[in-house]
Motif scaffolding. Sequence first.
Motif, PDB file in Angstrom:
ATOM      1  N   CYS A 181       0.832  -1.202   0.000  1.00  0.00           N
ATOM      2  CA  CYS A 181       0.000   0.000   0.000  1.00  0.00           C
ATOM      3  C   CYS A 181       0.867   1.252   0.000  1.00  0.00           C
ATOM      4  O   CYS A 181       1.905   1.310   0.658  1.00  0.00           O
ATOM      5  N   ILE A 182       0.436   2.260  -0.751  1.00  0.00           N
ATOM      6  CA  ILE A 182       1.046   3.583  -0.709  1.00  0.00           C
ATOM      7  C   ILE A 182       0.104   4.499   0.071  1.00  0.00           C
ATOM      8  O   ILE A 182      -1.099   4.543  -0.197  1.00  0.00           O
ATOM      9  N   GLU A 183       0.667   5.228   1.050  1.00  0.00           N
ATOM     10  CA  GLU A 183      -0.111   6.182   1.839  1.00  0.00           C
ATOM     11  C   GLU A 183       0.333   7.587   1.484  1.00  0.00           C
ATOM     12  O   GLU A 183       1.509   7.930   1.598  1.00  0.00           O
ATOM     13  N   LEU A 184      -0.601   8.413   1.036  1.00  0.00           N
ATOM     14  CA  LEU A 184      -0.287   9.774   0.591  1.00  0.00           C
ATOM     15  C   LEU A 184      -1.374  10.719   1.062  1.00  0.00           C
ATOM     16  O   LEU A 184      -2.534  10.593   0.650  1.00  0.00           O
ATOM     17  N   ALA A 185      -1.018  11.642   1.948  1.00  0.00           N
ATOM     18  CA  ALA A 185      -1.966  12.623   2.481  1.00  0.00           C
ATOM     19  C   ALA A 185      -3.235  11.948   2.996  1.00  0.00           C
ATOM     20  O   ALA A 185      -4.344  12.443   2.808  1.00  0.00           O
ATOM     21  N   GLY A 186      -3.062  10.799   3.650  1.00  0.00           N
ATOM     22  CA  GLY A 186      -4.189  10.068   4.203  1.00  0.00           C
ATOM     23  C   GLY A 186      -4.878   9.142   3.222  1.00  0.00           C
ATOM     24  O   GLY A 186      -5.710   8.318   3.607  1.00  0.00           O
ATOM     25  N   ILE A 187      -4.560   9.246   1.934  1.00  0.00           N
ATOM     26  CA  ILE A 187      -5.151   8.385   0.905  1.00  0.00           C
ATOM     27  C   ILE A 187      -4.381   7.073   0.857  1.00  0.00           C
ATOM     28  O   ILE A 187      -3.149   7.064   0.914  1.00  0.00           O
ATOM     29  N   LEU A 188      -5.075   5.954   0.757  1.00  0.00           N
ATOM     30  CA  LEU A 188      -4.455   4.634   0.689  1.00  0.00           C
ATOM     31  C   LEU A 188      -4.682   4.042  -0.698  1.00  0.00           C
ATOM     32  O   LEU A 188      -5.829   3.954  -1.159  1.00  0.00           O
ATOM     33  N   VAL A 189      -3.598   3.677  -1.349  1.00  0.00           N
ATOM     34  CA  VAL A 189      -3.670   3.074  -2.682  1.00  0.00           C
ATOM     35  C   VAL A 189      -3.026   1.694  -2.616  1.00  0.00           C
ATOM     36  O   VAL A 189      -1.816   1.580  -2.378  1.00  0.00           O
ATOM     37  N   PHE A 190      -3.829   0.653  -2.801  1.00  0.00           N
ATOM     38  CA  PHE A 190      -3.333  -0.722  -2.791  1.00  0.00           C
ATOM     39  C   PHE A 190      -3.150  -1.185  -4.235  1.00  0.00           C
ATOM     40  O   PHE A 190      -4.041  -1.001  -5.076  1.00  0.00           O
ATOM     41  N   ALA A 191      -2.020  -1.786  -4.515  1.00  0.00           N
ATOM     42  CA  ALA A 191      -1.762  -2.372  -5.837  1.00  0.00           C
ATOM     43  C   ALA A 191      -1.172  -3.755  -5.620  1.00  0.00           C
ATOM     44  O   ALA A 191      -0.142  -3.895  -4.946  1.00  0.00           O
TER      45      ALA A 191
END
Length: 270
Positions: A181-191
């Motif tokens: 997971c990438i965490e950016l400004a509270g946003i979570l992006v799972f790939a």
Amino acid sequence: MLITPDPATPEGEAIIELAEELDALQARTGEWPGADTVDILGDWLSRFTFATSKVLTRQVTGRAWVLRRWDRHDDEVTLWADEASALAALAQHTRSSWDNVAGTDGVPYRPPADDQRAVDLYYGPKGHRGDEGYTLYAEDIARYAHTPRSLSLADDEACAEANSAAVFHPMTGPDDEGLPCIELAGILVFAYLDADMRAVRVSVHLDTADERLAQADGTIPLQVEIEDATVFSTLGARPAPARAPAWKARLRRLTDRTALHSVRVQRKGD
């Protein structure tokens, strides 16, 4: 505009006490004598601290396995991305030095193929080999994140600062129930690779996004692209940017570095 100190706060109470002490000085002497005034102010200022302290947020950005190995000739510390790799490096050393223990205390003359078994046989019980030893443990990789004072999708500098604070949360191993997971400004992006769907799956979660990214209606502007094609967008019709987006330039640099690394590896193989 006059400011009225609040006696309910430590600062306000201190200001009122200073004013009362200076009033008492003037009542006694009819003025503020320089020496007496300096003494009063010196004592008063000593009650304050003017050191600036900033509360920083500690972020764990990954984990490294720390391997320390020592003998009569060396004492080295190396870092590894996972335990298996660190153990493999340690086992490689034991196999190269197997003649030191072969045939003693029931140790076979040939090292076993299993890395853990090779290490256990070579070093024996804890503390058994006084001239050689190792430690292997996991340690968090952390940093202090500086949250932008102002975060706006229309501010290049604020966006760049937030992007540089992005954190990647990897899986710790195949048995980890989490997902990369990438965490950016509270946003979570799972790939990740989804065996059930037999597809590469990307999942974006916006419910924990920084509230400063939200529009008036509470939604987060989002655009999803694959290669050069936009597959999802909440932005509506907008004119093309006057310059190439910064992420495309960074992607080209990453692609160039990857291609150069592949060429170098291929040349070494030749």
